[in-house]
Design a protein around this motif. Structure first.
Motif, short mmCIF file in Angstrom:
data_model
loop_
_atom_site.label_atom_id
_atom_site.label_comp_id
_atom_site.label_asym_id
_atom_site.label_seq_id
_atom_site.Cartn_x
_atom_site.Cartn_y
_atom_site.Cartn_z
N GLY A 133 5.10 -2.82 10.49
CA GLY A 133 6.28 -3.66 10.62
C GLY A 133 7.53 -2.96 10.08
O GLY A 133 8.61 -3.06 10.66
N SER A 134 7.36 -2.22 8.98
CA SER A 134 8.54 -1.57 8.42
C SER A 134 9.01 -0.44 9.34
O SER A 134 10.20 -0.15 9.42
N CYS A 135 8.08 0.19 10.05
CA CYS A 135 8.50 1.20 11.05
C CYS A 135 9.32 0.53 12.15
O CYS A 135 10.34 1.06 12.60
N ALA A 136 8.83 -0.65 12.59
CA ALA A 136 9.56 -1.37 13.64
C ALA A 136 10.94 -1.79 13.13
O ALA A 136 11.94 -1.73 13.85
N GLU A 137 10.98 -2.20 11.87
CA GLU A 137 12.23 -2.61 11.26
C GLU A 137 13.24 -1.45 11.27
O GLU A 137 14.41 -1.64 11.60
N GLN A 138 12.72 -0.27 10.93
CA GLN A 138 13.60 0.90 10.96
C GLN A 138 14.09 1.20 12.37
O GLN A 138 15.13 1.82 12.55
N ALA A 139 13.31 0.77 13.34
CA ALA A 139 13.73 0.98 14.73
C ALA A 139 14.66 -0.13 15.20
O ALA A 139 15.10 -0.13 16.35
N GLY A 140 14.92 -1.11 14.32
CA GLY A 140 15.90 -2.13 14.65
C GLY A 140 15.36 -3.53 14.92
O GLY A 140 16.12 -4.44 15.22
N TYR A 141 14.05 -3.71 14.82
CA TYR A 141 13.47 -5.03 15.10
C TYR A 141 13.65 -5.97 13.90
O TYR A 141 13.66 -5.54 12.76
N LYS A 142 13.72 -7.25 14.21
CA LYS A 142 13.59 -8.27 13.16
C LYS A 142 12.11 -8.61 13.05
O LYS A 142 11.47 -8.98 14.04
N ILE A 143 11.59 -8.53 11.83
CA ILE A 143 10.15 -8.66 11.63
C ILE A 143 9.81 -9.97 10.94
O ILE A 143 10.49 -10.39 10.02
N LYS A 144 8.76 -10.59 11.40
CA LYS A 144 8.19 -11.72 10.67
C LYS A 144 6.72 -11.45 10.46
O LYS A 144 6.00 -11.18 11.43
N PHE A 145 6.29 -11.51 9.22
CA PHE A 145 4.87 -11.37 8.95
C PHE A 145 4.24 -12.75 8.91
O PHE A 145 4.75 -13.66 8.25
N LEU A 146 3.15 -12.93 9.63
CA LEU A 146 2.50 -14.23 9.69
C LEU A 146 0.99 -14.02 9.76
O LEU A 146 0.52 -13.30 10.65
N PRO A 147 0.23 -14.60 8.80
CA PRO A 147 -1.23 -14.48 8.92
C PRO A 147 -1.69 -15.03 10.28
O PRO A 147 -1.15 -16.04 10.75
N ILE A 148 -2.67 -14.40 10.88
CA ILE A 148 -3.05 -14.78 12.23
C ILE A 148 -3.56 -16.23 12.29
O ILE A 148 -3.40 -16.90 13.31
N GLN A 149 -4.12 -16.69 11.18
CA GLN A 149 -4.61 -18.08 11.17
C GLN A 149 -3.46 -19.08 11.27
O GLN A 149 -3.68 -20.25 11.57
N MET A 150 -2.25 -18.62 10.95
CA MET A 150 -1.11 -19.53 10.91
C MET A 150 -0.31 -19.53 12.21
O MET A 150 0.68 -20.24 12.35
N ILE A 151 -0.72 -18.70 13.15
CA ILE A 151 -0.03 -18.73 14.44
C ILE A 151 -0.30 -20.07 15.11
O ILE A 151 -1.43 -20.54 15.14
N GLY A 152 0.76 -20.68 15.58
CA GLY A 152 0.62 -21.99 16.19
C GLY A 152 0.67 -21.92 17.71
O GLY A 152 1.08 -20.92 18.30
#
Lengths: 224, 377
Positions: free
Chosen positions: B187-206
């Motif tokens: 995620g931090s690599c993606a962030e450096q590439a300009g993305y907005k990141i949200k970390f979410l445990p997979i069990q919490m995906i709705g």
């Protein structure tokens, strides 16, 4: 049956069978690979009787497979022994060991086979074959799941989901109005406070159902 | 290729903790091990790099064959799932990364053990921790490691295609410190590439009936997951992936790489290739030889057995052992004072971009094996 083949099978299985020398205190059935091992826990006569009883049972009832492939699918390549008989060739698993049937309440002496990581006596699944050590040499145990349910399933952690604390904390804030924990099924036990059925999925736009992922992890790492 | 003993940096544990590496002990056993390092020469590194690039191309050709001949049952994959896999492939869904495991002894060609293309870990230690170690210890030596630069670049590249920078959810099952750390690094690599990141445990995906949602009930359209596809598709929400229209990384077609039946298909298509080992669905070709039995869907060395003359000479138990198996020829891993190294080559998309050595006293590498840094001169 060809005795030398059987003995070779058992000799080979000394390598396969088991881990520790000490019996697990409770909920464990000890499987002996040899009379010598058995003697550590029982008197020699009983061990002799148990071994012979198990061997007789093994010769009588060893599962027979027409092809090596079938046998290997079930018991693994390491366990399958070719047999030659007047009625044709067949393959069967070697006896992984024998047990003294205290667990079943009667003094029966049963051969034990290992199938896909589980120890079986006849059609009874005794439990998960335990061998956490890498170079096991003697003595094997199976740990019997609580309640001795034969339907063994991977145990789930009952830990509530705890955010790791490393991500941006805002994303972990409890959701505002929605009802959560909308799934039972495979995810049961992983951190959901009030499971309900998937059919309760709310109408589009309303609160989301959750917990439809993650059930397979069962406490093991998803990476590799 | 040499294994050289060296005293660890005085404050090595503080040094690596500073980098955010907090799982250097796994189950109480040291995992990061800088009391030694591996030294390679440039020709050896060239050979390893070339092997990974070559085998990656072979894998892509094998995937094409699996899809065009619908070899799904052979791989233990349901034909309906096969259709989705084929779509994922035909849509050219992009990939981020993968890790090859090779056996290499410094002499003969590297031999492919397996391709962890769906959920590879040991990424952060390869990309960041060993680089930091090199900078402090051997600033004049080189290291086969441009993983970080390649990952950031790859994320940036996806923005040119169908991805956007607005929101990327990175997810894995929690609590699993190693896996969480891996996705946070990605995620931090993606962030450096300009993305907005949200970390979410997979069990919490709705799931709201139309889209996947985060805890704010906002749609999730882009996901990076460190969670095996074969688990996802078997779970309640698995069937929602397609109707949701969301983009998932690694893409679904990678399920074909992490499935070890691929090894048998590779050998069938490219027999005698110098980087491949004979592999079959049935052990009979190995009669009288030493071979390795691997579950088709195994990870981290679980349920692997090494068999000689019908006896298991070494094995590792685990929870992956109840399905199909493949049988691969056994070759002796090199032995450096009782340590058996395994070369993990990182692929960033289609390019070999770095390497991490893990070693074990056992013949079977697992997630508890030790990571040892490397340099080359």
């Amino acid at each position: 049956m060809n005795k030398s083949v059987l003995l070779a099978g058992i000799a080979a299985l000394v390598l396969l069978v088991g881990c520790d020398d000490k019996p697990k205190p409770e909920n464990a059935v000890k499987i002996y690979a040899s009379i010598d091992e058995c003697k550590a826990d029982h008197d020699e006569q009983e061990c002799q009787k148990a071994f012979e009883g198990a061997q007789t049972e093994h010769e009588k009832s060893v599962p027979r497979h027409a092809t090596l492939g079938e046998c290997v699918d079930r018991y693994g390549a390491d366990a399958c022994i070719p047999h030659h008989s007047s009625s044709g060739d067949w393959f069967g698993p070697a006896m992984a060991g024998f047990m003294i049937g205290h667990m079943l309440g009667t003094p029966s002496y049963q051969p034990v086979y290992i199938q896909h990581g589980y120890a079986y006596s006849g059609s009874n699944q005794l439990g998960s074959w335990r061998s956490t050590c890498v170079s096991c040499r003697t003595g094997g145990f199976v740990t019997v799941p609580a309640g001795s349910s034969p339907a063994w399933s991977r145990s789930y952690s009952t830990t509530t989901i705890t955010p790791s604390g490393r991500g941006p904390s805002a994303t972990y804030a409890p959701a505002p109005a929605s009802t959560r924990g909308g799934f039972g099924g495979s995810a049961s036990g992983i951190g959901k406070s009030s499971p309900s059925a998937p059919s309760s999925v709310a109408s589009p736009g309303a609160a989301s159902a959750r917990g439809g992922f993650g059930g397979s992890a069962a406490g093991s790492s998803a990476g590799g | 290729m040499k294994r050289i003993k060296i005293s660890p940096r005085t404050n090595w544990s503080a040094d690596i903790e500073k980098l955010g590496f907090d799982f250097y002990h796994i189950d109480g056993v040291p995992y990061w091990n800088e009391s030694a390092y591996y030294e390679f020469n440039a020709a050896e590194i060239d050979m390893i790099e070339a092997a990974a690039n070559a085998v990656h191309r072979l894998c892509l050709r094998a995937i094409e064959r699996i899809i065009s001949e619908r070899l799904y049952p052979f791989m233990g994959i349901d034909p309906d799932l096969g259709k989705l896999i084929a779509q994922s492939w035909e849509n050219r869904e992009p990939a981020i990364y993968g890790r090859f495991d090779f056996l290499y002894d410094g002499e003969g060609p590297p031999k492919l053990l397996e391709y962890n293309a769906d959920t590879p870990t040991s990424l952060f230690e390869a990309s960041i921790v060993q680089w930091d170690w090199r900078q402090q210890r051997f600033p004049d030596a080189d290291q086969f490691n441009s993983i970080h630069e390649h990952l950031v670049d790859r994320w940036r590249h996806l923005l040119v295609g169908r991805y956007n920078a607005d929101k990327l959810v990175v997810t894995t099952a929690t609590p699993m410190p190693e896996d969480e750390h891996t996705v946070q690094y990605i995620g931090s690599c993606a962030e450096q590439a300009g993305y907005k990141i949200k970390f979410l445990p997979i069990q919490m995906i709705g799931w709201n009936g139309i889209t996947f949602t985060d805890l704010d009930e906002q749609p999730i359209m882009q996901v990076f997951k460190l969670y095996p596809w074969e688990w996802i598709v078997g779970e309640d929400f698995g069937k929602n992936i397609k109707p949701s229209g969301s983009l998932w990384l690694e893409p679904l077609w990678k399920i074909l790489c992490s499935n070890k039946s691929l090894l048998t298909i590779l050998w069938d298509m490219f027999p005698e290739h110098e980087n491949l080992l004979p592999a079959y669905r049935d052990p009979s070709p190995f009669a009288g030889k030493k071979y390795v039995k691997k579950p088709v869907l195994g990870r981290e060395g679980a349920n692997i057995q090494i068999i000689e003359s019908g006896c298991i000479i070494e094995k590792r138990d685990g929870s992956y052992g109840d399905g199909l198996y493949v049988y691969q020829e056994f070759i002796e891993p090199p032995n450096f004072d009782g340590n058996r190294p395994n070369i993990g080559v990182w692929m960033c998309n289609d390019t070999a971009c770095g390497m991490g050595v893990r070693e074990d006293g056992s013949l079977i590498i697992s997630n508890g094996s030790r990571f040892v840094p490397h340099i080359f001169k």
